[in-house]
Design an enzyme around this catalytic site. Structure first.
Site, PDB file in Angstrom:
ATOM      1  N   ASP A  75       0.858  -1.182   0.000  1.00 14.49           N
ATOM      2  CA  ASP A  75       0.000   0.000   0.000  1.00 14.49           C
ATOM      3  C   ASP A  75       0.895   1.233   0.000  1.00 14.49           C
ATOM      4  O   ASP A  75       1.701   1.420   0.912  1.00 14.49           O
ATOM      5  CB  ASP A  75      -0.920  -0.003   1.228  1.00 14.49           C
ATOM      6  N   HIS A 113      -3.848  13.773   0.569  1.00 11.79           N
ATOM      7  CA  HIS A 113      -4.083  12.901   1.726  1.00 11.79           C
ATOM      8  C   HIS A 113      -2.906  12.975   2.701  1.00 11.79           C
ATOM      9  O   HIS A 113      -3.098  13.128   3.909  1.00 11.79           O
ATOM     10  CB  HIS A 113      -4.315  11.458   1.269  1.00 11.79           C
ATOM     11  N   ARG A 167       0.884  15.548  12.920  1.00  9.75           N
ATOM     12  CA  ARG A 167       2.226  16.051  13.193  1.00  9.75           C
ATOM     13  C   ARG A 167       2.265  17.570  13.286  1.00  9.75           C
ATOM     14  O   ARG A 167       2.119  18.134  14.358  1.00  9.75           O
ATOM     15  CB  ARG A 167       3.209  15.524  12.137  1.00  9.75           C
ATOM     16  N   GLU A 222     -10.663   3.657   3.421  1.00  7.08           N
ATOM     17  CA  GLU A 222      -9.761   4.464   2.604  1.00  7.08           C
ATOM     18  C   GLU A 222     -10.069   4.153   1.148  1.00  7.08           C
ATOM     19  O   GLU A 222     -10.027   2.997   0.727  1.00  7.08           O
ATOM     20  CB  GLU A 222      -8.287   4.143   2.915  1.00  7.08           C
ATOM     21  N   GLU A 279      -9.207   3.808  -2.515  1.00 11.40           N
ATOM     22  CA  GLU A 279      -7.960   3.603  -3.260  1.00 11.40           C
ATOM     23  C   GLU A 279      -8.232   2.857  -4.566  1.00 11.40           C
ATOM     24  O   GLU A 279      -9.251   2.187  -4.719  1.00 11.40           O
ATOM     25  CB  GLU A 279      -6.960   2.776  -2.423  1.00 11.40           C
ATOM     26  N   ASP A 324      -9.266   0.177   1.822  1.00 12.09           N
ATOM     27  CA  ASP A 324      -8.281  -0.183   2.846  1.00 12.09           C
ATOM     28  C   ASP A 324      -8.880   0.164   4.213  1.00 12.09           C
ATOM     29  O   ASP A 324      -8.632   1.229   4.765  1.00 12.09           O
ATOM     30  CB  ASP A 324      -6.988   0.605   2.582  1.00 12.09           C
ATOM     31  N   ARG A 372      -8.428   3.581  13.187  1.00 11.41           N
ATOM     32  CA  ARG A 372      -7.567   4.752  13.423  1.00 11.41           C
ATOM     33  C   ARG A 372      -6.984   4.822  14.826  1.00 11.41           C
ATOM     34  O   ARG A 372      -5.851   5.279  15.017  1.00 11.41           O
ATOM     35  CB  ARG A 372      -8.355   6.037  13.141  1.00 11.41           C
ATOM     36  N   GLN A 425      -4.256   2.326  14.940  1.00 10.65           N
ATOM     37  CA  GLN A 425      -3.161   2.820  14.090  1.00 10.65           C
ATOM     38  C   GLN A 425      -2.330   3.872  14.818  1.00 10.65           C
ATOM     39  O   GLN A 425      -1.102   3.846  14.802  1.00 10.65           O
ATOM     40  CB  GLN A 425      -3.753   3.403  12.800  1.00 10.65           C
ATOM     41  N   LYS A 455      -4.580  -2.300   9.949  1.00  7.77           N
ATOM     42  CA  LYS A 455      -4.915  -2.416   8.530  1.00  7.77           C
ATOM     43  C   LYS A 455      -5.104  -3.867   8.096  1.00  7.77           C
ATOM     44  O   LYS A 455      -5.777  -4.135   7.104  1.00  7.77           O
ATOM     45  CB  LYS A 455      -3.760  -1.849   7.684  1.00  7.77           C
ATOM     46  N   THR A 503      -9.036  -6.066   3.718  1.00 14.79           N
ATOM     47  CA  THR A 503      -8.918  -5.111   2.612  1.00 14.79           C
ATOM     48  C   THR A 503      -9.849  -5.618   1.526  1.00 14.79           C
ATOM     49  O   THR A 503      -9.762  -6.783   1.140  1.00 14.79           O
ATOM     50  CB  THR A 503      -7.465  -5.070   2.074  1.00 14.79           C
ATOM     51  N   GLU A 541     -10.259  12.261   7.377  1.00 13.40           N
ATOM     52  CA  GLU A 541     -10.151  13.608   6.817  1.00 13.40           C
ATOM     53  C   GLU A 541     -11.512  14.309   6.789  1.00 13.40           C
ATOM     54  O   GLU A 541     -11.605  15.489   7.089  1.00 13.40           O
ATOM     55  CB  GLU A 541      -9.603  13.528   5.386  1.00 13.40           C
TER      56      GLU A 541
HETATM   57 MN    MN Z   1      -4.195   2.831   2.636  1.00 11.37          MN
END
Ligand code: MN
Length: 423
Positions: free
Chosen positions: A134, A141, A150, A207, A209, A241, A245, A248, A261, A265, A371
């Protein structure tokens, strides 16, 4: 131009203009019915074409291929035959389905055996996934996540514009669209507490993708250049995906995502060939600074593919959560493959390479709830008044995608999965 992509082609099968599967698409998948064991099919309009039956009727005799390769539970053996063969087979299927061809349409026995309504088949996982990577290739993103986790001012880490960041994912838990996913358990740390706890994730996310599948292996120690990459790519699928959170956030330092994760999937069942997407190549975003020579490329290597995520709460209508496009993803597939093999790591038939979450810059184009709700701090209000920071049990997440030009729509169908309670 590849003959099968000609926008003026028409099939003797009636196909709605809204269909994802006109004669110019012809994606490959694996299906079964109560009467038919797993085998290769091609999507055409609202039908599945049984490639195994076409082989039995010698429809591929002018192509150097053992037709029993279509009587397999995965596409891998077919993909391993290489791009000239994929292309020859797709061109031949296109020819058989054209208005001026009667090899199937004039043979009622064959037609009855080889054409099955999509509503009468069960779609299976199309590929036995050998390895799963991945990437993290959407600038938007990566920026949004960097801002949240961060530094608002410097969201991108120093490596991001120099290489396609990625991690090795879990191949064993890749499931086909329609497979329900249990809310995973995991270890999390509440910021107010001193010790972590173990239990069902409270922050289950999706997610959005796209992922590509490789059909040509390499030997250990060899590299694939950006120029050679297309020869290895069989086609693309939609990919969700699923991500926990809270798990994670606690586990990812310093080696990256792991159990947050690997529980599931989901991918769409139809693999849209790179050949079918050829007319949708576009110039990608400008890359500054210019990448190192091994990541440099020529020509247009991004693809204009519209993407959408929908949420369907239990017993409710689908609600659209986001629209975005694959073309703005910063690092393209050729660069991802060149980077993956730059250390001599070998490719296998059936490897899956996912783009990373695809987000745009505007709200409404973000490809994850992380997001869309700013880590859950600004929940979405649904039409029934309920709120979503993250997914609830029994929510269904649906992702759709299509490319469109000159009235021709090359669609991916959908990848769909319902959340079930933790076990
Ligand atoms: Mn991903």
């Amino acid at each position: 131009m590849i003959r099968a992509n000609d926008p003026t082609l028409h099939s003797w099968i009636q196909i709605s203009p809204e269909s994802d599967f006109p004669i110019q698409n012809l994606p490959f998948g694996i299906f079964q019915t109560p009467e038919k064991d797993p085998r290769v099919g091609v999507a055409i309009g609202s039908y599945v074409l049984d490639m195994c039956v076409l082989g039995q009727y010698n429809m591929f005799e002018l192509i150097d291929i053992d037709p029993t390769v279509f009587h397999r539970p995965f596409l891998n053996d077919f993909m391993a035959l290489g791009r000239p063969t994929w292309r020859a087979i797709r061109n031949r299927v296109s020819e058989l389905l054209r208005t001026d061809n009667e090899e199937i349409s004039g043979n009622s026995e064959l037609m009855q055996k080889c054409l099955i309504r999509m509503t009468d088949v069960e779609m299976l996982l199309p590929v036995k996934v050998s390895n799963y990577t991945d990437f993290y290739s959407s600038l938007e993103h990566a920026t949004h996540v960097g801002q949240m986790f961060r530094d608002r001012e410097n969201p991108l880490l120093p490596n991001w514009r120099h290489l396609p960041v990625g991690y090795h994912g879990r191949a064993s838990s890749i499931v086909v669209s329609g497979t329900a996913v249990h809310r995973p358990n995991g270890q999390t740390l509440d910021p107010q507490e001193e010790s972590p706890v173990f239990g069902p994730t409270q922050q289950l996310d999706f997610e959005l993708e796209l992922a590509f599948v490789t059909g040509k292996e390499t030997t250990p120690g060899s590299r694939v250049s950006t120029e050679e990459a297309d020869e290895h790519i069989f086609g693309l699928v939609l990919l969700n995906d699923w991500s926990a959170r809270d798990v994670q956030k606690w586990e990812y330092v310093p080696l990256g995502p792991f159990l947050s994760k690997s529980f599931a999937t989901s991918i769409s069942p139809w693999v849209v060939t790179l050949d079918a997407l050829e007319p949708f190549r576009v110039k990608g975003p400008e890359q500054v600074p210019r990448p190192l020579p091994y990541l440099d490329f020529t020509g247009h290597r991004h693809y204009d593919i519209n993407l959408e995520v929908l949420l369907q709460p239990a017993d409710r209508e689908e609600i659209s959560l986001c629209h975005t496009n694959f073309k703005q993803v910063y690092w393209n597939m050729s660069q991802q493959l060149a980077h993956q093999t730059s250390n001599g790591c070998n490719l296998q038939v059936g490897d899956l390479y996912a783009s990373g979450t695809i987000s745009g810059s505007e709200p409404g184009s973000f490809g994850s709830l992380l997001e869309l709700t700013r880590q859950g701090s600004t929940p979405l209000t649904l039409p029934d008044g309920s709120q979503r920071s993250f997914l609830h049990d029994y929510d269904t997440v649906i992702m759709r995608g299509f490319a469109e030009k000159e009235g021709i729509r090359i669609g991916f169908g959908e990848v769909k999965g319902q959340v079930l309670p933790a076990v």
